[in-house]
Design a protein around this motif. Structure first.
Motif, PDB file in Angstrom:
ATOM      1  N   VAL A  85      -4.121  -2.514  -7.974  1.00 22.24           N
ATOM      2  CA  VAL A  85      -5.555  -3.444  -8.135  1.00 22.24           C
ATOM      3  C   VAL A  85      -6.505  -2.555  -7.202  1.00 22.24           C
ATOM      4  CG1 VAL A  85      -4.363  -5.548  -7.850  1.00 22.24           C
ATOM      5  CG2 VAL A  85      -4.541  -4.395  -5.910  1.00 22.24           C
ATOM      6  N   ASP A  86      -5.952  -1.111  -6.811  1.00 25.11           N
ATOM      7  CA  ASP A  86      -6.788  -0.324  -6.160  1.00 25.11           C
ATOM      8  C   ASP A  86      -6.258   1.158  -5.977  1.00 25.11           C
ATOM      9  OD1 ASP A  86      -9.178   0.633  -4.980  1.00 25.11           O
ATOM     10  OD2 ASP A  86      -8.315   0.456  -2.924  1.00 25.11           O
ATOM     11  N   LEU A  87      -6.801   2.331  -6.532  1.00 26.51           N
ATOM     12  CA  LEU A  87      -6.173   3.501  -6.426  1.00 26.51           C
ATOM     13  C   LEU A  87      -7.516   4.471  -5.950  1.00 26.51           C
ATOM     14  CD1 LEU A  87      -4.082   5.617  -6.850  1.00 26.51           C
ATOM     15  CD2 LEU A  87      -4.779   5.743  -9.226  1.00 26.51           C
ATOM     16  N   ARG A  88      -7.110   5.161  -4.927  1.00 23.67           N
ATOM     17  CA  ARG A  88      -8.168   6.029  -4.416  1.00 23.67           C
ATOM     18  C   ARG A  88      -7.393   7.557  -4.286  1.00 23.67           C
ATOM     19  NH1 ARG A  88      -8.600   1.683  -1.208  1.00 23.67           N
ATOM     20  NH2 ARG A  88      -7.458   2.776   0.555  1.00 23.67           N
ATOM     21  N   THR A  89      -8.050   8.605  -4.788  1.00 27.03           N
ATOM     22  CA  THR A  89      -7.531  10.140  -4.619  1.00 27.03           C
ATOM     23  C   THR A  89      -8.289  10.905  -3.931  1.00 27.03           C
ATOM     24  OG1 THR A  89      -8.393  10.509  -7.014  1.00 27.03           O
ATOM     25  CG2 THR A  89      -6.162   9.422  -6.911  1.00 27.03           C
ATOM     26  N   THR A  90      -7.619  11.945  -3.386  1.00 27.67           N
ATOM     27  CA  THR A  90      -8.582  12.795  -2.625  1.00 27.67           C
ATOM     28  C   THR A  90      -7.679  14.033  -3.127  1.00 27.67           C
ATOM     29  OG1 THR A  90      -9.181  11.403  -0.932  1.00 27.67           O
ATOM     30  CG2 THR A  90      -9.403  13.620  -0.497  1.00 27.67           C
ATOM     31  N   GLU A  91      -8.644  15.273  -3.809  1.00 26.42           N
ATOM     32  CA  GLU A  91      -8.001  16.410  -4.235  1.00 26.42           C
ATOM     33  C   GLU A  91      -8.565  17.564  -2.840  1.00 26.42           C
ATOM     34  OE1 GLU A  91      -9.237  18.012  -7.941  1.00 26.42           O
ATOM     35  OE2 GLU A  91      -9.370  15.902  -8.670  1.00 26.42           O
ATOM     36  N   GLU A  92      -7.288  18.352  -2.822  1.00 28.49           N
ATOM     37  CA  GLU A  92      -7.205  19.380  -1.587  1.00 28.49           C
ATOM     38  C   GLU A  92      -7.687  20.691  -2.374  1.00 28.49           C
ATOM     39  OE1 GLU A  92      -3.968  19.365   0.642  1.00 28.49           O
ATOM     40  OE2 GLU A  92      -4.261  17.037   1.416  1.00 28.49           O
ATOM     41  N   GLY A 117      -0.982  30.230 -12.894  1.00 29.58           N
ATOM     42  CA  GLY A 117      -0.795  30.545 -11.816  1.00 29.58           C
ATOM     43  C   GLY A 117      -1.277  29.576 -10.507  1.00 29.58           C
ATOM     44  N   GLY A 118      -1.944  28.644 -10.971  1.00 26.05           N
ATOM     45  CA  GLY A 118      -2.367  27.647 -10.038  1.00 26.05           C
ATOM     46  C   GLY A 118      -1.905  26.317 -10.019  1.00 26.05           C
ATOM     47  N   ALA A 119      -2.021  25.782  -8.672  1.00 21.99           N
ATOM     48  CA  ALA A 119      -1.593  24.292  -8.735  1.00 21.99           C
ATOM     49  C   ALA A 119      -2.442  23.459  -7.823  1.00 21.99           C
ATOM     50  CB  ALA A 119      -0.169  24.092  -8.224  1.00 21.99           C
ATOM     51  N   GLY A 120      -2.814  22.096  -8.179  1.00 18.64           N
ATOM     52  CA  GLY A 120      -3.520  21.543  -7.123  1.00 18.64           C
ATOM     53  C   GLY A 120      -2.930  20.316  -6.614  1.00 18.64           C
ATOM     54  N   HIS A 121      -3.082  19.868  -5.265  1.00 16.43           N
ATOM     55  CA  HIS A 121      -2.608  18.859  -4.952  1.00 16.43           C
ATOM     56  C   HIS A 121      -3.577  17.769  -4.746  1.00 16.43           C
ATOM     57  CE1 HIS A 121       0.300  16.820  -2.052  1.00 16.43           C
ATOM     58  NE2 HIS A 121      -0.564  16.401  -1.411  1.00 16.43           N
ATOM     59  N   THR A 122      -3.123  16.605  -4.924  1.00 16.28           N
ATOM     60  CA  THR A 122      -4.007  15.494  -4.797  1.00 16.28           C
ATOM     61  C   THR A 122      -3.315  14.360  -3.854  1.00 16.28           C
ATOM     62  OG1 THR A 122      -4.897  15.644  -6.812  1.00 16.28           O
ATOM     63  CG2 THR A 122      -5.001  13.560  -6.136  1.00 16.28           C
ATOM     64  N   ASP A 123      -3.930  13.707  -2.967  1.00 16.66           N
ATOM     65  CA  ASP A 123      -3.409  12.727  -2.137  1.00 16.66           C
ATOM     66  C   ASP A 123      -4.027  11.333  -2.640  1.00 16.66           C
ATOM     67  OD1 ASP A 123      -2.243  14.199  -0.012  1.00 16.66           O
ATOM     68  OD2 ASP A 123      -4.146  14.640   0.985  1.00 16.66           O
ATOM     69  N   TYR A 124      -3.277  10.522  -2.652  1.00 17.83           N
ATOM     70  CA  TYR A 124      -3.518   9.143  -3.320  1.00 17.83           C
ATOM     71  C   TYR A 124      -3.326   7.993  -2.246  1.00 17.83           C
ATOM     72  CZ  TYR A 124       1.439   8.318  -4.500  1.00 17.83           C
ATOM     73  OH  TYR A 124       2.629   8.123  -4.571  1.00 17.83           O
ATOM     74  N   GLU A 183       0.792  -1.112  -0.005  1.00 15.78           N
ATOM     75  CA  GLU A 183      -0.155  -0.049  -0.119  1.00 15.78           C
ATOM     76  C   GLU A 183       0.887   1.284  -0.035  1.00 15.78           C
ATOM     77  OE1 GLU A 183      -4.179   1.213   2.280  1.00 15.78           O
ATOM     78  OE2 GLU A 183      -2.128   1.617   3.642  1.00 15.78           O
ATOM     79  N   VAL A 184       0.674   2.156  -0.919  1.00 13.25           N
ATOM     80  CA  VAL A 184       1.377   3.263  -1.108  1.00 13.25           C
ATOM     81  C   VAL A 184       0.578   4.466  -0.887  1.00 13.25           C
ATOM     82  CG1 VAL A 184       3.143   4.618  -2.381  1.00 13.25           C
ATOM     83  CG2 VAL A 184       2.963   2.164  -2.716  1.00 13.25           C
ATOM     84  N   VAL A 185       0.828   5.272   0.139  1.00 12.45           N
ATOM     85  CA  VAL A 185       0.414   6.464   0.664  1.00 12.45           C
ATOM     86  C   VAL A 185       0.931   7.726   0.223  1.00 12.45           C
ATOM     87  CG1 VAL A 185      -1.113   7.747   2.115  1.00 12.45           C
ATOM     88  CG2 VAL A 185      -1.260   5.227   2.024  1.00 12.45           C
ATOM     89  N   GLY A 186       0.555   8.535  -0.669  1.00 18.83           N
ATOM     90  CA  GLY A 186       1.434   9.670  -1.031  1.00 18.83           C
ATOM     91  C   GLY A 186       0.612  10.900  -1.424  1.00 18.83           C
ATOM     92  N   GLY A 187       1.303  11.921  -2.579  1.00 22.57           N
ATOM     93  CA  GLY A 187       0.434  12.817  -3.041  1.00 22.57           C
ATOM     94  C   GLY A 187       1.386  13.222  -4.054  1.00 22.57           C
ATOM     95  N   TYR A 188       0.523  14.153  -4.998  1.00 26.42           N
ATOM     96  CA  TYR A 188       1.362  14.954  -6.194  1.00 26.42           C
ATOM     97  C   TYR A 188       0.732  16.315  -6.220  1.00 26.42           C
ATOM     98  CZ  TYR A 188      -2.693  13.063  -8.813  1.00 26.42           C
ATOM     99  OH  TYR A 188      -3.923  12.721  -9.209  1.00 26.42           O
TER     100      TYR A 188
END
Length: 113
Positions: free
Chosen positions: A106-113, A83-90, A71-76
């Motif tokens: 086998v599974d990928l979940r993302t959450t945008e901030e 002028g804008g940037a969005g952060h997403t956790d996964y 299980e890998v938990v990170g963000g990008y």
């Protein structure tokens, strides 16, 4: 075998060995496999080449030694316009089957901030 076919076959083997992280089931290769999967999925959905900046140290946990499952938990960060940037956790669950040289998400979940 014709030279053109041999060249094509060698390219496929080389791509398989380098795609989605390295071949060995390690936390670093699992993280690289998830990042590669996310980037390819975003490019496919947006139909353009994109640049994502992944967190330097995602949290990687071995969840099943039998299946080499991590299980890998990170963000990008991804630019979201001028002028804008969005952060997403996964959270990504990825396995390294013993019978193949590649990784499988086998599974990928993302959450945008």
């Amino acid at each position: 075998m014709r030279p053109i076919r041999l060249t094509s076959a060698l390219l496929l083997v080389a791509l398989g060995a380098t795609a989605c992280g390295g071949v060995e089931p390690t936390p670093e290769n699992a993280a690289a496999g998830c990042e590669d999967h996310i980037e390819r999925a975003m490019e496919r959905d947006l139909e353009t080449r994109i640049d994502l900046e992944f967190d330097a140290s995602p949290e990687v946990t071995l969840t099943s030694a039998e299946w080499s499952e991590y299980e890998v938990v990170g963000g990008y960060e991804m630019e979201s316009g001028p002028g804008g940037a969005g952060h997403t956790d996964y959270t990504c669950v990825i396995i390294k089957p013993r019978s193949t040289s590649g990784w499988t998400v086998v599974d990928l979940r993302t959450t945008e901030e």
